[in-house]
Write an enzyme that holds these catalytic residues in place. Structure first.
Site, PDB file in Angstrom:
ATOM      1  N   GLY A  13       0.798  -1.256   0.016  1.00  0.00           N
ATOM      2  CA  GLY A  13       0.030  -0.119  -0.059  1.00  0.00           C
ATOM      3  C   GLY A  13       0.977   1.312   0.161  1.00  0.00           C
ATOM      4  O   GLY A  13       2.079   0.944  -0.317  1.00  0.00           O
ATOM      5  N   ALA A  15       2.106   2.890   2.329  1.00  0.00           N
ATOM      6  CA  ALA A  15       3.211   2.931   3.231  1.00  0.00           C
ATOM      7  C   ALA A  15       4.407   2.291   2.856  1.00  0.00           C
ATOM      8  O   ALA A  15       5.370   2.602   2.822  1.00  0.00           O
ATOM      9  CB  ALA A  15       2.687   2.406   4.767  1.00  0.00           C
ATOM     10  N   ALA A  41      -5.691  -1.642   1.099  1.00  0.00           N
ATOM     11  CA  ALA A  41      -6.856  -0.569   1.386  1.00  0.00           C
ATOM     12  C   ALA A  41      -6.495   0.836   0.953  1.00  0.00           C
ATOM     13  O   ALA A  41      -7.445   1.571   0.617  1.00  0.00           O
ATOM     14  CB  ALA A  41      -6.882  -0.263   3.370  1.00  0.00           C
ATOM     15  N   ALA A  45      -9.321   4.020  -0.665  1.00  0.00           N
ATOM     16  CA  ALA A  45      -9.350   5.266  -0.174  1.00  0.00           C
ATOM     17  C   ALA A  45     -10.262   6.140  -1.303  1.00  0.00           C
ATOM     18  O   ALA A  45      -9.802   6.440  -2.443  1.00  0.00           O
ATOM     19  CB  ALA A  45      -8.036   5.957   0.215  1.00  0.00           C
ATOM     20  N   GLN A  46     -11.248   6.849  -0.575  1.00  0.00           N
ATOM     21  CA  GLN A  46     -12.169   7.990  -1.519  1.00  0.00           C
ATOM     22  C   GLN A  46     -11.640   9.305  -1.509  1.00  0.00           C
ATOM     23  O   GLN A  46     -11.310   9.973  -2.242  1.00  0.00           O
ATOM     24  CB  GLN A  46     -13.529   7.573  -1.132  1.00  0.00           C
ATOM     25  N   GLY A  48      -9.551  11.426   0.175  1.00  0.00           N
ATOM     26  CA  GLY A  48      -8.263  11.980  -0.084  1.00  0.00           C
ATOM     27  C   GLY A  48      -7.272  12.188   1.088  1.00  0.00           C
ATOM     28  O   GLY A  48      -7.355  11.179   1.846  1.00  0.00           O
ATOM     29  N   GLU A 113     -13.817  17.560   5.183  1.00  0.00           N
ATOM     30  CA  GLU A 113     -14.417  16.143   5.585  1.00  0.00           C
ATOM     31  C   GLU A 113     -14.820  16.811   7.252  1.00  0.00           C
ATOM     32  O   GLU A 113     -14.238  17.504   7.557  1.00  0.00           O
ATOM     33  CB  GLU A 113     -13.529  15.218   5.461  1.00  0.00           C
ATOM     34  N   HIS A 241     -16.510   3.966  10.609  1.00  0.00           N
ATOM     35  CA  HIS A 241     -16.992   4.989   9.558  1.00  0.00           C
ATOM     36  C   HIS A 241     -18.263   5.328   9.621  1.00  0.00           C
ATOM     37  O   HIS A 241     -19.223   4.024   9.562  1.00  0.00           O
ATOM     38  CB  HIS A 241     -16.646   4.916   8.031  1.00  0.00           C
ATOM     39  N   ARG A 288     -15.839  11.861  13.186  1.00  0.00           N
ATOM     40  CA  ARG A 288     -16.382  10.600  13.108  1.00  0.00           C
ATOM     41  C   ARG A 288     -17.018   9.931  14.430  1.00  0.00           C
ATOM     42  O   ARG A 288     -17.975   9.047  14.322  1.00  0.00           O
ATOM     43  CB  ARG A 288     -15.286   9.569  12.462  1.00  0.00           C
ATOM     44  N   HIS A 349     -13.838   0.813  10.577  1.00  0.00           N
ATOM     45  CA  HIS A 349     -13.152   1.177   9.158  1.00  0.00           C
ATOM     46  C   HIS A 349     -11.549   1.573   9.240  1.00  0.00           C
ATOM     47  O   HIS A 349     -10.726   1.484   8.300  1.00  0.00           O
ATOM     48  CB  HIS A 349     -13.675   2.765   8.937  1.00  0.00           C
ATOM     49  N   GLU A 373      -1.359   2.304   8.525  1.00  0.00           N
ATOM     50  CA  GLU A 373      -2.166   1.800   9.486  1.00  0.00           C
ATOM     51  C   GLU A 373      -1.635   0.619  10.559  1.00  0.00           C
ATOM     52  O   GLU A 373      -2.438   0.709  11.674  1.00  0.00           O
ATOM     53  CB  GLU A 373      -3.363   1.248   8.748  1.00  0.00           C
ATOM     54  N   ARG A 384      -9.044   9.294  14.872  1.00  0.00           N
ATOM     55  CA  ARG A 384      -8.269   9.678  13.906  1.00  0.00           C
ATOM     56  C   ARG A 384      -9.203  10.767  12.947  1.00  0.00           C
ATOM     57  O   ARG A 384     -10.406  10.655  12.479  1.00  0.00           O
ATOM     58  CB  ARG A 384      -7.883   8.682  12.529  1.00  0.00           C
TER      59      ARG A 384
HETATM   60  P1  FAD Z   1      -2.446  -1.051   2.943  1.00  0.00           P
HETATM   61  O1  FAD Z   1      -2.877  -0.208   1.884  1.00  0.00           O
HETATM   62  O2  FAD Z   1      -3.886  -1.590   3.443  1.00  0.00           O
HETATM   63  O3  FAD Z   1      -1.500  -1.995   2.451  1.00  0.00           O
HETATM   64  C1  FAD Z   1      -1.376  -3.312   3.347  1.00  0.00           C
HETATM   65  C2  FAD Z   1      -0.663  -4.139   2.389  1.00  0.00           C
HETATM   66  O4  FAD Z   1       0.025  -5.225   3.231  1.00  0.00           O
HETATM   67  C3  FAD Z   1      -1.223  -4.968   1.413  1.00  0.00           C
HETATM   68  O5  FAD Z   1      -0.305  -4.922   0.127  1.00  0.00           O
HETATM   69  C4  FAD Z   1      -1.288  -6.350   1.880  1.00  0.00           C
HETATM   70  O6  FAD Z   1      -1.445  -7.346   0.777  1.00  0.00           O
HETATM   71  C5  FAD Z   1      -0.034  -6.267   2.544  1.00  0.00           C
HETATM   72  N1  FAD Z   1      -0.062  -7.555   3.461  1.00  0.00           N
HETATM   73  C6  FAD Z   1      -0.941  -7.512   4.774  1.00  0.00           C
HETATM   74  N2  FAD Z   1      -0.715  -8.758   5.227  1.00  0.00           N
HETATM   75  C7  FAD Z   1       0.384  -9.388   4.957  1.00  0.00           C
HETATM   76  C8  FAD Z   1       0.911 -10.400   5.069  1.00  0.00           C
HETATM   77  N3  FAD Z   1       0.894 -11.163   5.761  1.00  0.00           N
HETATM   78  N4  FAD Z   1       1.951 -11.003   4.262  1.00  0.00           N
HETATM   79  C9  FAD Z   1       2.265 -10.193   3.170  1.00  0.00           C
HETATM   80  N5  FAD Z   1       1.512  -8.823   2.909  1.00  0.00           N
HETATM   81  C10 FAD Z   1       0.703  -8.495   3.675  1.00  0.00           C
HETATM   82  N6  FAD Z   1      -7.505   7.111   4.562  1.00  0.00           N
HETATM   83  C11 FAD Z   1      -7.272   8.590   4.182  1.00  0.00           C
HETATM   84  O7  FAD Z   1      -6.542   9.164   4.421  1.00  0.00           O
HETATM   85  N7  FAD Z   1      -8.170   9.162   3.276  1.00  0.00           N
HETATM   86  C12 FAD Z   1      -9.316   8.421   2.642  1.00  0.00           C
HETATM   87  O8  FAD Z   1      -9.911   8.853   1.808  1.00  0.00           O
HETATM   88  C13 FAD Z   1      -9.455   7.256   3.013  1.00  0.00           C
HETATM   89  N8  FAD Z   1     -10.449   6.406   2.500  1.00  0.00           N
HETATM   90  C14 FAD Z   1     -10.483   5.028   2.697  1.00  0.00           C
HETATM   91  C15 FAD Z   1     -11.654   4.422   2.391  1.00  0.00           C
HETATM   92  C16 FAD Z   1     -11.791   3.152   2.400  1.00  0.00           C
HETATM   93  C17 FAD Z   1     -12.882   2.127   1.932  1.00  0.00           C
HETATM   94  C18 FAD Z   1     -10.972   2.240   3.660  1.00  0.00           C
HETATM   95  C19 FAD Z   1     -11.037   0.901   3.686  1.00  0.00           C
HETATM   96  C20 FAD Z   1      -9.835   3.012   4.084  1.00  0.00           C
HETATM   97  C21 FAD Z   1      -9.582   4.622   3.639  1.00  0.00           C
HETATM   98  N9  FAD Z   1      -8.631   5.137   4.527  1.00  0.00           N
HETATM   99  C22 FAD Z   1      -8.480   6.517   4.054  1.00  0.00           C
HETATM  100  C23 FAD Z   1      -7.762   4.423   5.031  1.00  0.00           C
HETATM  101  C24 FAD Z   1      -6.634   4.315   4.310  1.00  0.00           C
HETATM  102  O9  FAD Z   1      -6.907   3.988   3.196  1.00  0.00           O
HETATM  103  C25 FAD Z   1      -5.597   3.457   5.038  1.00  0.00           C
HETATM  104  O10 FAD Z   1      -5.226   3.756   6.489  1.00  0.00           O
HETATM  105  C26 FAD Z   1      -4.278   3.328   4.245  1.00  0.00           C
HETATM  106  O11 FAD Z   1      -4.385   3.109   2.806  1.00  0.00           O
HETATM  107  C27 FAD Z   1      -3.361   2.125   4.759  1.00  0.00           C
HETATM  108  O12 FAD Z   1      -2.159   2.052   3.817  1.00  0.00           O
HETATM  109  P2  FAD Z   1      -1.081   1.050   4.365  1.00  0.00           P
HETATM  110  O13 FAD Z   1      -0.305   1.184   3.387  1.00  0.00           O
HETATM  111  O14 FAD Z   1      -0.810   1.120   5.706  1.00  0.00           O
HETATM  112  O15 FAD Z   1      -1.995  -0.643   4.082  1.00  0.00           O
HETATM  113  C1  SIN Z   2     -14.003   8.767   3.742  1.00  0.00           C
HETATM  114  O1  SIN Z   2     -13.669   9.353   2.280  1.00  0.00           O
HETATM  115  O2  SIN Z   2     -14.798   9.364   4.061  1.00  0.00           O
HETATM  116  C2  SIN Z   2     -12.591   8.193   4.336  1.00  0.00           C
HETATM  117  C3  SIN Z   2     -11.760   9.099   4.625  1.00  0.00           C
HETATM  118  C4  SIN Z   2     -10.753   8.409   5.587  1.00  0.00           C
HETATM  119  O3  SIN Z   2     -11.211   7.433   6.085  1.00  0.00           O
HETATM  120  O4  SIN Z   2      -9.974   9.273   6.023  1.00  0.00           O
END
Ligand code: FAD
Ligand code: SIN
Length: 525
Positions: A13, A15, A41, A45-46, A48, A113, A241, A288, A349, A373, A384
């Site tokens: 993702g 990160a 996840a 993300a929608q 922003g 938001e 959420h 939220r 969420h 996350e 958050r």
């Molecule tokens: P992720 O993007 O979830 O990536 C996790 C990765 O780890 C994936 O590639 C997965 O396959 C991998 N992984 C997990 N476990 C293992 C394992 N055991 N072995 C190998 N790989 C593994 N945040 C905002 O700031 N703005 C938004 O608008 C927003 N909208 C959202 C809408 C939705 C529907 C959701 C669900 C979340 C939203 N969030 C938003 C939150 C945000 O998207 C997440 O917190 C953020 O993208 C997390 O990024 P990440 O890189 O930490 O994890």
């Molecule tokens: C949303 O678009 O409402 C999600 C935003 C977020 O989780 O930060």
């Protein structure tokens, strides 16, 4: 199979990818990801990414909003770092090829938001995450020193425990030497030795029955670090959420972005009565935790199974243009949002807590970083602020990369690490046992550890969880490992941490609301 890499990144993702892109100029990077690389996840993300771009917004205002949303449990110095570095990190995402929407004037079109006092959310229509993920994957695939292993499931991080040295939670200097990873082709467990490891495994929404999170969000990284005796914190703060589409058979629940309320949509009961002003003077745009609790209360009062979001008064063309994904999704289930209200319910969420890290993303385990996350930096406190999590991922992955680049040359591989011991595993798991336990676990968490909790509910949850835990550990020890049984084990660990930390918090704060420690759900003072 044994492999050696300088930097092992678990997760693809925002990160994991943004860290990988920065360290790749200083050594070989291997990204391990359990599904296809895009399935994160981040992709969903929608709304922003929040960042201070133009006046009248200021860093101080964004800092204040973050701390207010976090119910004063945020670490101020971490909030200051995240917010003051927000503009640079957003510019970097743009340099990597992310397109954010602009106005005719050429300025970025900033959205608002819940909990934000200014317009500061950069977005790409209502699919910002997809656009960020596209740009980052594109860059990572082009880099000669980044290798992405898709469908590779990390089982555990490797520490001196695997050398037969006893490690407990008070041990100083627990060291990470890499990870054991399930290879989808050989079905065997590979040993990946690394000098530095980043856990970027995302959240754990699947610990609940109803969640906006994709299937990959099973808290694997948090469970791995917990088993390795690293420090975990703030797990009681699970964000629901307020507005996921009420469509009971759909999994994950489709999110109706908060930006839609920022655009003017209003929460109403199914009888078309506004209710949010009763709970908070900011109405539908309160933070939220408050909105989710208010909806929960309204549903309990009315006995209905959903409330609604009303967009009918908004400019139709602008609505469809700004939120094409939501318009199309609702239409696909027979709801024209320009003419009908959208049925919505809260859904699990975001996990505010996780692997405890410092301002450089360093966990309590040496040579192990965690960002995104799965990490707990202290930015979010007890709740958050919307759109602060993509920002947090970008900022702390950047900082983790700085620390990593500074130390990579001084670290050696630990060649003595043994390969995974699969002896004694004879059973092919019975899927029915795993899927039933998972459903039970999700029901326990949803019924007793949801938006409103109590001491009695938490105790009941823990008692029931213990049974599932014991059953699953027996099964795990004898089974030839599969992703499903490992994920269940991780979710059980995560559920345990949420319940235990909720039990320890003897107050209602932010996202942790307990009937035994009453706090007004009304916030109109
Ligand atoms: P992720 O993007 O979830 O990536 C996790 C990765 O780890 C994936 O590639 C997965 O396959 C991998 N992984 C997990 N476990 C293992 C394992 N055991 N072995 C190998 N790989 C593994 N945040 C905002 O700031 N703005 C938004 O608008 C927003 N909208 C959202 C809408 C939705 C529907 C959701 C669900 C979340 C939203 N969030 C938003 C939150 C945000 O998207 C997440 O917190 C953020 O993208 C997390 O990024 P990440 O890189 O930490 O994890
Ligand atoms: C949303 O678009 O409402 C999600 C935003 C977020 O989780 O930060």
């Amino acid at each position: 199979m044994r492999k050696k890499v300088d930097f092992l990144v678990i997760g693809s993702g925002i990160a994991g990818l943004s860290y990988a892109l920065k360290v790749a100029d200083y050594g070989k990077v291997c990204i391990v990801t359990k599904s296809n690389a895009e399935e994160t996840a981040t992709k969903y993300a929608q709304g922003g990414i929040a960042a201070v771009m133009y006046t009248p917004d200021t860093y101080e205002k964004h800092i204040r909003d973050t701390i207010t949303a976090g119910d004063n449990l945020c670490k101020r110095e971490i909030v200051e770092i995240a917010i003051t570095e927000s503009t640079d990190r957003v510019k970097e995402l743009i340099e990597w090829g992310t397109n954010f929407d602009k106005k005719e004037s050429g300025r970025y079109d900033l959205a608002k938001e819940g909990g934000h006092s200014e317009y500061r959310v950069l977005h790409h229509k209502d699919n910002t995450g997809l656009e960020i993920e596209r740009a980052l994957i594109n860059q990572a695939k082009k880099h000669p020193d980044i290798k992405i292993l898709e469908n590779h499931f990390t089982i555990d991080i490797i520490t001196q425990h695997h050398l037969g040295i006893e490690v407990n939670k008070n041990s100083e200097n627990i060291n990470c030497y890499g990870a054991y990873v399930l290879n989808p082709t050989s079905k065997k467990i590979d040993t990946i030795l690394s000098k530095l490891t980043l856990i970027a495994t995302g959240g754990a929404g699947n610990v609940y029955s109803t969640t906006t999170n994709p299937d990959i969000a099973t808290g694997d990284g948090i469970a791995m670090v917990y088993r390795a005796k690293g420090k975990i914190e703030n797990m009681e703060f699970v964000q629901f959420h307020p507005t996921s589409l009420y469509n009971p058979l759909e999994k994950p629940s489709f999110l109706i972005t908060e930006a839609l309320r920022g655009f003017g949509a209003i929460l109403k009961t199914i009888k078309e009565k506004e209710f949010m002003q009763k709970y908070d003077k900011r109405g539908s745009l309160a933070s939220r935790d408050i909105v989710a609790r208010a909806i929960d209360n309204e549903l309990k009062l009315s006995g209905e199974d959903h409330v609604c979001l009303d967009c009918r008064h908004l400019d139709n063309n602008a609505l469809i243009n700004e939120f094409p994904g939501i318009y199309a999704k609702c239409l696909s289930i027979g709801i024209d949002i320009t003419k009908e209200m959208i049925p919505i319910v809260p859904a699990a969420h975001y996990l505010c807590g996780g692997i405890k890290v410092d301002e450089y993303g360093r966990s309590s385990v040496k040579n192990l970083f965690a960002t995104g996350e799965c990490a707990s930096t202290g930015l979010h406190g007890a709740n958050r602020l919307a759109s602060n999590s993509l920002l947090e991922s970008a900022v702390f992955s950047h900082r983790a990369s700085l620390d990593s680049i500074g130390k990579i040359k001084s670290i050696e591989f630990c060649n003595e690490i043994p390969d995974w011991d699969a002896s004694g595993t004879v059973l092919n798991e019975e899927m029915i046992l795993v899927t039933q336990s998972l459903k039970e676990l999700q029901l326990i968490m949803s019924n007793y550890v949801g938006i409103v909790r109590s001491d009695l509910r938490l105790k009941r949850a823990l008692d029931r969880l213990e049974i599932i835990y014991r059953e699953n550990e027996k099964l795990y020890e004898k089974s030839i490992l599969t992703v499903k049984i490992c994920e269940l084990r991780n979710l059980i660990n995560v559920a345990y941490l949420i319940i235990k930390m909720a039990m320890h918090r003897k107050e209602s704060r932010g996202l942790h609301y307990s009937l035994d420690y009453p706090k007004a759900i009304y916030n109109n003072s």
